[in-house]
Design a protein around this motif. Structure first.
Motif, PDB file in Angstrom:
ATOM      1  N   ALA A  12       3.445  -8.015  -3.788  1.00 27.65           N
ATOM      2  CA  ALA A  12       3.200  -7.959  -2.343  1.00 27.65           C
ATOM      3  C   ALA A  12       3.114  -9.376  -1.780  1.00 27.65           C
ATOM      4  O   ALA A  12       2.586 -10.285  -2.426  1.00 27.65           O
ATOM      5  N   LYS A  39       7.889  -7.558   3.790  1.00 25.38           N
ATOM      6  CA  LYS A  39       8.099  -6.346   3.009  1.00 25.38           C
ATOM      7  C   LYS A  39       9.115  -6.584   1.901  1.00 25.38           C
ATOM      8  O   LYS A  39       9.981  -7.465   2.009  1.00 25.38           O
ATOM      9  N   ASN A  49     -10.921  -8.870   1.730  1.00 27.54           N
ATOM     10  CA  ASN A  49     -10.931  -7.421   1.523  1.00 27.54           C
ATOM     11  C   ASN A  49     -12.271  -6.947   0.947  1.00 27.54           C
ATOM     12  O   ASN A  49     -12.744  -5.858   1.271  1.00 27.54           O
ATOM     13  N   LEU A  82      -9.187  -0.811   0.723  1.00 29.61           N
ATOM     14  CA  LEU A  82      -8.465  -2.085   0.663  1.00 29.61           C
ATOM     15  C   LEU A  82      -8.442  -2.600  -0.775  1.00 29.61           C
ATOM     16  O   LEU A  82      -9.406  -2.424  -1.521  1.00 29.61           O
ATOM     17  N   PRO A  83      -7.357  -3.243  -1.183  1.00 23.13           N
ATOM     18  CA  PRO A  83      -7.243  -3.722  -2.576  1.00 23.13           C
ATOM     19  C   PRO A  83      -8.228  -4.846  -2.869  1.00 23.13           C
ATOM     20  O   PRO A  83      -8.399  -5.768  -2.079  1.00 23.13           O
ATOM     21  N   GLN A  93      -4.061  -4.442  -7.677  1.00 23.93           N
ATOM     22  CA  GLN A  93      -4.092  -3.461  -6.591  1.00 23.93           C
ATOM     23  C   GLN A  93      -3.317  -3.957  -5.379  1.00 23.93           C
ATOM     24  O   GLN A  93      -2.620  -3.196  -4.709  1.00 23.93           O
ATOM     25  N   LEU A  94      -3.430  -5.265  -5.112  1.00 27.07           N
ATOM     26  CA  LEU A  94      -2.748  -5.848  -3.955  1.00 27.07           C
ATOM     27  C   LEU A  94      -1.235  -5.727  -4.075  1.00 27.07           C
ATOM     28  O   LEU A  94      -0.535  -5.476  -3.090  1.00 27.07           O
ATOM     29  N   HIS A 148       0.479  -3.420  -5.265  1.00 29.49           N
ATOM     30  CA  HIS A 148       0.970  -2.074  -4.983  1.00 29.49           C
ATOM     31  C   HIS A 148       1.096  -1.810  -3.484  1.00 29.49           C
ATOM     32  O   HIS A 148       1.637  -0.783  -3.076  1.00 29.49           O
ATOM     33  N   CYS A 149       0.599  -2.729  -2.650  1.00 29.52           N
ATOM     34  CA  CYS A 149       0.649  -2.556  -1.196  1.00 29.52           C
ATOM     35  C   CYS A 149       2.002  -3.009  -0.659  1.00 29.52           C
ATOM     36  O   CYS A 149       2.727  -3.760  -1.293  1.00 29.52           O
ATOM     37  N   ALA A 150       2.320  -2.548   0.543  1.00 21.70           N
ATOM     38  CA  ALA A 150       3.574  -2.960   1.187  1.00 21.70           C
ATOM     39  C   ALA A 150       3.506  -4.427   1.600  1.00 21.70           C
ATOM     40  O   ALA A 150       4.482  -5.166   1.483  1.00 21.70           O
TER      41      ALA A 150
END
Length: 473
Positions: A18, A22, A197, A205-206, A211-212, A214-216
């Motif tokens: 990420a 995008k 976050n 929130l990551p 985890q971050l 995996h976000c857009a």
């Protein structure tokens, strides 16, 4: 339009992390990166930055392994569209650099970040150096390492070298945009985003980098510029006219281009005496064959004359503790002190590209072997603590140390990617096997490879015995 691009355009790579923009496909990224007008007007995003810590250990005979101060590297990674642009221009610059090296006799000398050295790795380059040395007893050997290499590249000097390789007196608008955004880059520390976050009440929130990714988006670029502009570093008053980010696709090629005058000077010096020179990024080795011992001083002085030349024009300095000079003769290596004294330090060894040479035998570098030992010990302790072997997906298999032994003795292990496709992942033993093949049965390498399972068992038993001793007490 893009038919067959995977075969012809292999330098384009998709990354799933990420960032401030995008994730985009290779087709889309290639279309934009190959448009010079778009690149010239493109607004590059700030890099994301993190500090990579590499644990280091020092082992002495009959003593436990000592943990040293971790080695740190400042890593910067670009936004997705920026990365595609850097990949494309890195490939074009590499092609120009390859041509420049062929025309100036430097093609065999520089071996890192090259596109025309496919099929070769550090093992091949180390073998070339040690084979040349074995064939020329009575040689002077000089090894060196530049201090904070990427952090000290002078921008104006880099621009002149870039123009020389590209064969132009002025950079075009698209090339200048790429050069400017590598030299005068901005970045955001990834910790700022993660800490922000954690301070919010939204648990969705990551909280970690995994985890971050995996976000857009890592963070909204609009919010960054409007509300958290102070996150963007360096500040205007802290900007420097030297240093490029380590981690971008084009930084390695820029570093090679930066060293063209240094490589030419060393090559010219080696040609006079039939010498040998190889440079892998900031590590280099120079061999002057058949030099009489009384000529040592003049040969060493000539190297430091070149070092002084580079320091005045390119801001580079050699690390004193990693710059060594040796005399090789009669199957032995004796270090020549660089402080002016005439006393030789006998029975020394040369470390180059992960391998060590003591004048007779070639072996894996001690630090490389220690790193593998620490990895096995860490896995063994984790198995002992969890009372089972932890798989990649997080599940625990209630078994003994057999999976670790298989990992420690096999050349490859099977793994699956996120799409469920099986892939082979090489291990340290695969590296040993390839080293043994290239170095053609060196006895010390062969001993490492044949005794790899027995060595792993000994390390695992050490963990078990230590655990039992703690439980008794």
């Amino acid at each position: 339009m893009f038919k067959g691009y995977r075969m012809k355009k292999t330098y384009y790579k998709y990354k799933g992390y990420a960032h401030f923009d995008k994730k985009i496909s290779i087709q889309h990224g290639r279309k934009l990166a190959e448009n010079p007008d778009y690149v010239a007007k493109h607004s590059f995003y700030p890099f994301l930055h993190f500090t990579l810590k590499i644990n280091r250990y020092k082992r002495k005979k009959k003593t436990p392994m000592e943990r040293r101060v971790p080695k740190t590297r400042e890593i910067f990674y670009a936004a997705h569209i920026d990365r595609y642009i850097f990949q494309h221009y890195a490939h074009m610059l590499n092609e120009k650099y390859n041509l420049y090296c062929l025309n100036h006799g430097l093609d065999e000398l520089v071996v890192a970040y090259r596109t025309n050295k496919m099929g070769k790795c550090n093992i091949d380059f180390a073998k070339e150096a040690f084979s040349f040395l074995k064939e020329h007893p009575g040689s002077i050997v000089i090894t060196g390492d530049f201090e904070s290499f990427f952090d000290n590249l002078d921008h104006a000097y880099l621009k002149r070298c870039l123009q020389a390789v590209l064969g132009t007196e002025r950079l075009s608008d698209d090339w200048f945009a790429v050069y400017k955004n590598i030299c005068y880059y901005s970045y955001v520390d990834i910790k700022k985003i993660l800490d922000f976050n954690k301070c919010t009440k939204d648990l969705a929130l990551p909280r970690t980098l995994r985890q971050l990714n995996h976000c857009a988006l890592a963070f909204s670029i609009k919010d960054l510029r409007e509300r958290h502009f102070d996150w963007i570093l360096p500040l205007k008053e802290d900007r420097k006219n030297y240093g490029i980010p380590q981690g971008s696709p084009i930084s390695g090629v820029f570093a090679n281009v930066y060293m063209i005058e240094f490589d030419e000077k060393i090559y010219e010096l080696c040609q006079k005496v039939g010498g040998f020179y190889r440079r892998y990024s900031d590590d280099f080795i120079v061999i002057f064959p058949n030099t009489l011992q009384q000529d040592v001083g003049s040969q060493v002085k000539s190297i430091f004359d070149i070092k002084d030349f580079v320091s005045t024009s390119g801001r580079l300095e050699l690390q004193p503790e990693k710059t060594k000079c040796y005399y090789y003769g009669e199957d032995s290596l004796n270090e020549i002190p660089l402080d002016g004294s005439s006393v030789l330090c006998q029975n020394q060894h040369i470390d180059f590209l992960g391998f060590s040479f003591d004048g007779k035998n070639i072996d894996i570098r001690k630090k490389t072997a220690d790193r593998n030992i620490n990895k096995i010990m860490h896995k063994a302790r984790r198995i002992k603590k969890m009372r089972g072997f932890v798989r990649r997906d997080g599940t625990v298999v209630r078994v003994s140390f057999k999976p670790l032994l298989r990992y420690s003795s096999k050349n490859y292990i099977s793994d699956t990617d996120k799409n469920g496709r099986e892939r082979r992942k090489s291990t340290f033993n695969a590296y040993l096997k390839r080293s043994l093949k290239i170095f053609k049965g060196e006895p010390l390498l062969k001993s490492h490879y044949l005794n790899r399972r027995r060595h792993a068992v000994r390390l695992i038993n050490r963990v078990i015995q230590k655990k039992k001793a703690i439980e008794k007490n």
